[in-house]
Enzyme design. Structure first.
Site, PDB file in Angstrom:
ATOM      1  N   CYS A  76    -129.311  36.299  64.486  1.00  0.00           N
ATOM      2  CA  CYS A  76    -130.596  36.591  65.136  1.00  0.00           C
ATOM      3  C   CYS A  76    -130.717  38.077  65.439  1.00  0.00           C
ATOM      4  O   CYS A  76    -130.221  38.557  66.461  1.00  0.00           O
ATOM      5  CB  CYS A  76    -130.732  35.774  66.409  1.00  0.00           C
ATOM      6  N   CYS A 125    -132.399  38.877  68.742  1.00  0.00           N
ATOM      7  CA  CYS A 125    -131.589  38.667  69.948  1.00  0.00           C
ATOM      8  C   CYS A 125    -130.550  39.781  70.107  1.00  0.00           C
ATOM      9  O   CYS A 125    -130.293  40.251  71.213  1.00  0.00           O
ATOM     10  CB  CYS A 125    -130.825  37.360  69.880  1.00  0.00           C
ATOM     11  N   ASP A 126    -129.923  40.182  69.017  1.00  0.00           N
ATOM     12  CA  ASP A 126    -128.723  41.003  69.113  1.00  0.00           C
ATOM     13  C   ASP A 126    -128.856  42.418  68.552  1.00  0.00           C
ATOM     14  O   ASP A 126    -127.944  43.234  68.721  1.00  0.00           O
ATOM     15  CB  ASP A 126    -127.563  40.285  68.399  1.00  0.00           C
TER      16      ASP A 126
END
Ligand code: NDP
Length: 314
Positions: A138, A141-142
């Site tokens: 992701c 997300c990261d």
């Protein structure tokens, strides 16, 4: 041990656009649905950024915010939204029996499956070992953890292109690892990555290993035509190679294709089991869009409503 048993008319499993849309329709029809969110409340859109193609949001909206709106709209009409994973089902009798978190038993006249799909992985040992230590599925997300650093992303679909563009805004360089000499992504998404000077596309390239002991320090890639190997110096390794439908728990009862996507009767959300309906990505490997998922969620609620009405008239 099963402690609680609850009887519901409509049980919705999953909390993406399909599940919440089914909940909005079922609750407005007075069916008092209960919705179990699954392990990722809000579904896949909670790990994306801007959604620009959902009608009604002319300026776009962030995925997590959109899913909050879906939830609030479902709750406004009385949907009971609960956290929990379905861990077992028995669709051999009516009402259908659904077990949540190995503890709660629900007896449901109808079940709407909207469990979506999850990210696929390459299957390398190093990928598992370094997951969360530089390996991620992701980017949204990261990606932030790798700002100003070099990263790589595997895949050549719309997701990989979208995430590569996203990473290029944050990171200093993005290697895009593509296993063929062409991409599967739509032309507009391909153009976006090809015209981005921070993205280097490595065609005909596969990942042999992700390097690093405690955190990612590189990736060993091989050109599958020339057999030439190369070590990329990177600190983040992103995988964007598609998804697997989350349907395993239903497999003893529900007909599926070889990939695990639920088969529905064309033009409906009906499965092979009476009173069990499927919508969203769990049954759609072709369109997989929020708006198509929402559309089939609506269909599932209407199908469930008609099924319940027919039961009552007998
Ligand atoms: P796709 O299935 O479309 O693409 C997966 C990609 O990963 C393919 O390029 C495939 O390569 C590659 N791949 C698969 N396995 C491996 C492997 N083991 N090693 C290396 N590469 C691999 O998945 P997406 O998640 O990209 O897209 C899913 C759906 O969602 C699509 O319909 C897409 O259009 C849609 N989508 C739309 C967006 C938008 O409109 N904004 C954004 C994101 C997704 P190969 O081509 O060689 O098989």
């Amino acid at each position: 041990m099963n402690q609680d048993i609850e009887r519901v008319k409509v049980l919705i499993v999953g909390s993406g656009p399909a599940g919440y849309t089914a909940a909005i329709y079922a609750s407005r029809a007075g069916l008092n649905p209960v919705l179990y969110t699954g392990g990722q409340p809000g579904g896949q859109l909670t790990i994306t950024t801007d959604v620009e193609n959902y009608p009604g949001y002319p300026d776009g909206i962030m995925g997590p915010e959109m899913m909050e709106d879906f939830r609030k709209q479902a709750e406004r009409f009385g949907t009971k939204v609960r956290y929990g994973m379905v861990t077992a089902v028995d669709f051999s009798k009516t009402p259908h029996v659904v077990t949540v978190d190995d503890q709660v038993t629900v007896h449901a006249d109808t079940v709407i499956i909207s469990t979506g799909a999850s990210a696929k992985w390459l299957g390398l040992d190093s990928e598992t070992r370094l997951n969360g230590k530089g390996v991620s599925a992701c980017a949204v997300c990261d990606g932030f953890f790798f700002r100003g650093q070099d990263v790589a992303i595997v895949g050549a679909g719309d997701t990989a292109c979208e995430e590569a563009s996203y990473l290029a805004n944050i990171c200093s360089k993005v290697y895009m690892i593509v296993r063929r000499d062409e991409m599967r992504a739509s032309q507009i998404m391909q153009n976006r990555v090809m015209n981005n000077p921070k993205i280097e596309i490595l065609w005909n390239t596969e990942t042999e290993d992700i390097l690093g002991d405690d955190e990612v320090t590189g990736a060993r890639v091989i050109n599958n035509v020339t057999k030439e190997k190369r070590d990329l110096k990177i600190s983040g390794f992103f995988v964007a190679i598609g998804h697997q439908p989350n349907t395993e728990v239903f497999k003893d009862y529900i007909h599926m294709d070889e990939s695990g996507y639920i088969k529905t009767i064309p033009g409906s959300t009906k499965t092979n089991v009476e009173g069990v309906f499927a919508c969203g990505d769990a049954q759609d490997h072709i369109y997989r869009q929020a708006v198509t998922a929402a559309g089939t969620g609506c269909m599932a609620a209407l199908d469930a409503e008609r099924y319940l009405a027919a039961l009552e008239n007998h």
